[in-house]
Scaffold this motif. Structure first.
Motif, PDB file in Angstrom:
ATOM      1  N   PHE A  21      47.939  34.159  43.198  1.00  0.00           N
ATOM      2  CA  PHE A  21      46.860  34.618  42.317  1.00  0.00           C
ATOM      3  C   PHE A  21      46.795  33.766  41.065  1.00  0.00           C
ATOM      4  O   PHE A  21      47.820  33.365  40.529  1.00  0.00           O
ATOM      5  CB  PHE A  21      47.093  36.069  41.862  1.00  0.00           C
ATOM      6  N   GLU A  22      45.573  33.613  40.577  1.00  0.00           N
ATOM      7  CA  GLU A  22      45.409  32.910  39.309  1.00  0.00           C
ATOM      8  C   GLU A  22      44.843  33.857  38.269  1.00  0.00           C
ATOM      9  O   GLU A  22      44.063  34.747  38.594  1.00  0.00           O
ATOM     10  CB  GLU A  22      44.440  31.735  39.495  1.00  0.00           C
ATOM     11  N   GLY A  23      45.220  33.631  36.998  1.00  0.00           N
ATOM     12  CA  GLY A  23      44.622  34.370  35.874  1.00  0.00           C
ATOM     13  C   GLY A  23      44.975  35.840  35.863  1.00  0.00           C
ATOM     14  O   GLY A  23      46.067  36.242  36.265  1.00  0.00           O
ATOM     15  N   GLU A  24      44.013  36.644  35.402  1.00  0.00           N
ATOM     16  CA  GLU A  24      44.250  38.076  35.153  1.00  0.00           C
ATOM     17  C   GLU A  24      44.558  38.885  36.415  1.00  0.00           C
ATOM     18  O   GLU A  24      45.076  40.001  36.336  1.00  0.00           O
ATOM     19  CB  GLU A  24      43.042  38.694  34.451  1.00  0.00           C
ATOM     20  N   LEU A  25      44.279  38.298  37.570  1.00  0.00           N
ATOM     21  CA  LEU A  25      44.477  39.019  38.830  1.00  0.00           C
ATOM     22  C   LEU A  25      45.920  39.500  39.003  1.00  0.00           C
ATOM     23  O   LEU A  25      46.172  40.554  39.579  1.00  0.00           O
ATOM     24  CB  LEU A  25      44.109  38.082  39.982  1.00  0.00           C
TER      25      LEU A  25
END
Ligand code: BTN
Length: 324
Positions: free
Chosen positions: A219-223
């Motif tokens: 996953f990337e970022g806020e996920l």
């Protein structure tokens, strides 16, 4: 490409999982040569099936690989409706729409291993790495356009049931309107597209994304904070089996809904499996935010929130929670 003989060979082996099936028996029942059987076995091995051969004897299937495979999906499916599997697409919703315009039948499903521009709700990008289930089901339902709202709830129900059928103690909940959560984190999102006009529903594209057999480090970022994968939650489900269960469930649920012209089963299931019931939530959308206690959904699938100004009925928006 789906191959009926290869499918039948796989079926014979899987029906007798772990035991030897004789080459002679297979060749006799399929009316093809032993050499042709050997060729199909070779092909199945390239897909990842671990098939043991005893010279002059028969074949034994030892393990079922974690793959998305047409023959395997057919094996697990109740309905023999076409499935298309692509390696990489921009978005399965786009390809499914093209297929529907070429006259794909009701229930046809398009699955991709990777999406490069997977679409989420509210124009968000949907991260779609290898190991997930990125799929779109084409539904041609006998339902009036203004009655179609519960379809997304039906898809969330289909996914929830599929996870539970394959992992009965899993803690699965549905976050209104269409996220499936496991242990309070999102594992599935649904994006339904309506094709038709005000008088006529031509078809629906129900895009279903499930974070299945991969780790959250993809996953990337806020996920990372809000989403999880089934694998991370120790729920191990064969992707082909999960795809088959989701589609079968969705077809059964929508069949009953259209036949009875009542979405009661869908609404009841939703109520029983609803996340954050009786908790304080914020509902955002259309530029405003509502704070209140999530009470219920009504018979049309609208959310009922108890606010300081009384109960409010909400038909679209996004739920947020602040737990202490
Ligand atoms: C959401 O925002 O929660 C909805 C996400 C929907 C993702 C699925 S993955 C398969 C299908 N193809 C897409 O481009 N989107 C949906």
């Amino acid at each position: 490409m789906f191959n009926i003989k290869r499918y039948k060979i796989l079926k014979m082996l899987l029906d007798d999982f772990g035991n030897e099936v004789s080459g002679e028996y297979m060749s006799g029942s399929l009316v093809i040569s032993r050499a042709a059987i050997a060729k199909h076995i070779k092909k199945l091995r390239t897909y990842g099936f671990d098939i043991n051969a005893r010279s002059g004897g028969g074949y034994t299937i030892e393990t079922i690989p974690q793959i998305i495979n047409e023959e395997l999906i057919r094996y697990y499916s109740e309905y023999p409706i076409p499935i298309k599997i692509e390696d990489v697409v921009k978005s399965t919703n786009i390809d499914a729409k093209e297929w529907a315009e070429e006259n794909a039948e009701h229930g046809a499903m398009l699955v991709a291993k990777i999406q490069t521009s997977g679409r989420g709700r509210r124009q968000r990008l949907w991260q779609s790495v290898d190991g997930g289930i990125w799929s779109s089901v084409i539904l041609k339902l006998d339902i009036a356009p203004n009655q179609v709202q519960p379809v997304t709830l039906a898809a969330a129900m289909a996914v929830t049931q599929a996870i539970k059928q394959n992992s009965k103690d899993a803690n699965v909940k549905i976050k209104w309107p269409n996220d499936v959560l496991v242990n309070d984190k999102k594992v599935c999102g649904i994006l339904t597209e309506f094709i038709g006009d005000i008088d006529e529903l031509r078809y629906l594209i129900v895009g279903i994304g499930i974070n299945n057999a991969f780790d959250t480090d993809k996953f990337e970022g806020e996920l990372l904070n809000i989403a999880t994968t089934l694998k991370t939650e120790n729920i191990i489900i064969n992707s082909s089996r999960l795809i088959a269960s989701v589609r079968d469930n969705l077809l059964s649920i929508t069949k009953k809904w259209c036949e009875t012209k009542s979405a009661k089963d869908i609404i009841d299931f939703f109520r029983e499996n609803m996340a954050y019931k009786n908790e304080e939530i914020t509902l955002s959308g259309a530029g405003k935010e509502i704070v209140g206690i999530l009470k219920d959904i009504d018979s049309d699938g609208a959310l009922i929130i108890e606010t300081k100004d009384g109960d409010q009925k909400i038909i679209s928006g996004e739920i947020g929670v602040r737990r202490v």
